[in-house]
Every structure is written in structure tokens, then in C-alpha cells.
Design a protein around this motif. Sequence first.
Motif, short mmCIF file in Angstrom:
data_model
loop_
_atom_site.label_atom_id
_atom_site.label_comp_id
_atom_site.label_asym_id
_atom_site.label_seq_id
_atom_site.Cartn_x
_atom_site.Cartn_y
_atom_site.Cartn_z
N ARG A 129 -2.03 1.48 9.44
CA ARG A 129 -0.84 2.32 9.48
C ARG A 129 -0.78 3.14 10.76
NH1 ARG A 129 1.03 7.19 5.46
NH2 ARG A 129 3.17 6.47 5.09
N ASP A 197 6.98 2.96 11.69
CA ASP A 197 6.83 1.72 10.92
C ASP A 197 7.56 0.56 11.61
OD1 ASP A 197 5.33 3.04 9.05
OD2 ASP A 197 6.92 3.22 7.56
N GLU A 198 8.68 0.85 12.26
CA GLU A 198 9.38 -0.21 12.98
C GLU A 198 8.54 -0.72 14.15
OE1 GLU A 198 13.57 -0.96 15.46
OE2 GLU A 198 13.48 0.64 13.94
N MET A 200 5.24 -0.60 14.35
CA MET A 200 4.10 -1.33 13.80
C MET A 200 4.50 -2.71 13.28
SD MET A 200 1.81 0.73 14.61
CE MET A 200 0.36 -0.06 13.92
N THR A 201 5.70 -2.82 12.75
CA THR A 201 6.19 -4.13 12.29
C THR A 201 6.31 -5.09 13.46
OG1 THR A 201 7.41 -3.15 10.43
CG2 THR A 201 8.11 -5.34 11.18
N GLU A 202 6.79 -4.59 14.60
CA GLU A 202 6.90 -5.44 15.79
C GLU A 202 5.52 -5.83 16.31
OE1 GLU A 202 9.66 -6.70 17.18
OE2 GLU A 202 10.74 -5.87 15.46
N MET A 204 2.82 -6.12 14.56
CA MET A 204 2.28 -7.09 13.61
C MET A 204 2.85 -8.48 13.85
SD MET A 204 2.32 -6.96 9.42
CE MET A 204 4.12 -6.95 9.35
N GLY A 205 4.15 -8.55 14.15
CA GLY A 205 4.77 -9.83 14.43
C GLY A 205 4.20 -10.49 15.68
N TYR A 211 -1.60 -6.59 7.76
CA TYR A 211 -1.29 -5.16 7.79
C TYR A 211 -1.90 -4.46 6.59
CZ TYR A 211 1.29 -0.78 7.84
OH TYR A 211 1.63 0.55 7.86
N ASP A 213 -1.71 -0.72 4.69
CA ASP A 213 -0.96 0.53 4.64
C ASP A 213 -1.92 1.71 4.37
OD1 ASP A 213 1.19 2.23 4.74
OD2 ASP A 213 1.80 1.89 2.67
#
Length: 222
Positions: A129, A197-198, A200-202, A204-205, A211, A213
Amino acid sequence: MSRILLKAFLGLLMRVLYRPKVEGAEHIAESGPVILAGSHVTFVDSLFLALVVKRQVFFIGKDEYVTGKGIKGRLMAWFFGSSGMIPVDRDGGRGGVAALMTGKRVLDEGQVFGIYPEGTRSPDGRLYRGRTGIARLTLMTGAPVVPFAMLGMDKVQPGGKGKLRISPVTIRFGKPLDFSRYEGMDRDRYVLRAVTDEVMTEVMGLSGQEYVDMYATKAKAA
């Protein structure tokens, strides 16, 4: 001059030994403030990042890296200083504030600032996170966030520290993220979490990491 010489020497050495593949470097603007945000797996992540980016990348490091005594201490201070590290005392209650303000100063000067939103190295190679300092930085400065991932670093430095091994790496940069729609909302904790979070989502991609949390510091403590 020392930074140029260090980058030229280490850059050549890295290209010969590790054959780094760089993807998406065009997403880093040639001028103006940029935040590079990515996963953190090894002790040498910042060095590899600085060597593949054309612009100088500044990042935060522990002040103990540059306060050593004797010849070794002076060599470490020169090395980390030349590689773009800004020493900050991150211990105590004001450590986070000092790091945040240092990053803001770098960005206000139109420079590139590298940050690891997890706040520390991953204890097991998974993505943890993100802390909201990354969100505060982009909202306070208006600087775009370029997410990145460093693939293969777990093989270069297994366990995150210690002896380096020879293994190919890939540094992958994503498209810039613009959060100007949240201008003036850098104290709204819901917005800060959404922005973080946006990012971290990128990341991760780009990295393909699993991931978790949970904050990495809590995972390490457990």
C-alpha cells in the motif's frame, strides 16, 4: 561535473553488465517538474533509475549515508551526493514532513524527483500500500506523476540488499498521470488516498507484482 563523470562511468558499466532495457522513457518530459513514482525492491533501485533517465533525478536518502567518518565516509558522501541523493533525517516525528518539503522544493525548481510511495523496500517482492505523501506532492506542486517499474531487480540483488549479481533488468515507465482536477485539495484525506491508490494501480500494471493492501512497514514488523 562529478555527477556527469559518475553517470558516464557507471552508465557504461551498467550497460555492459546488466544490458538494461528501457521502455517508455519518452513519457518523462524534457523540462519542468516531474515525479517518478515506482516500486522499491532493492537498495540500488535509485542508482539504476538515475542511470537510465537522461535528466538528473533527485531522491531522498538517510542522512547516515553521508555522515560517516574517515575515507570511507567521505567516499560514500561523494558517491550518494553525486548520484542525486538529498540526505534527510527521517527519524522522529518530523522526518516525513522534512522529506515532503524537500521533494516540494526540488519540484518547485522544475527538477525531477524520484519517490517510492511504499515508503520502504518491499520485504518479499510484492507491492504494498502506498503512503499519501506522493499525492500531497503532486497536488501541492502540480507536477505530473510518471509511474515506473524495475523488473529483474530481485535477481540483481536478492533480498533487497547485499552483493549484486549480474542479471538483465527492464525499467518501464508509464504515461504521465495528471491530477490537476484535485487542485487545492491536498488536505482532503479521501482525495489523497484516491490519488495514491491510482498511482499504485498504475505501478502494479507496469510491474506485474502482486498487490498487498497493507503498509510494508507493518509487514516487516510482523
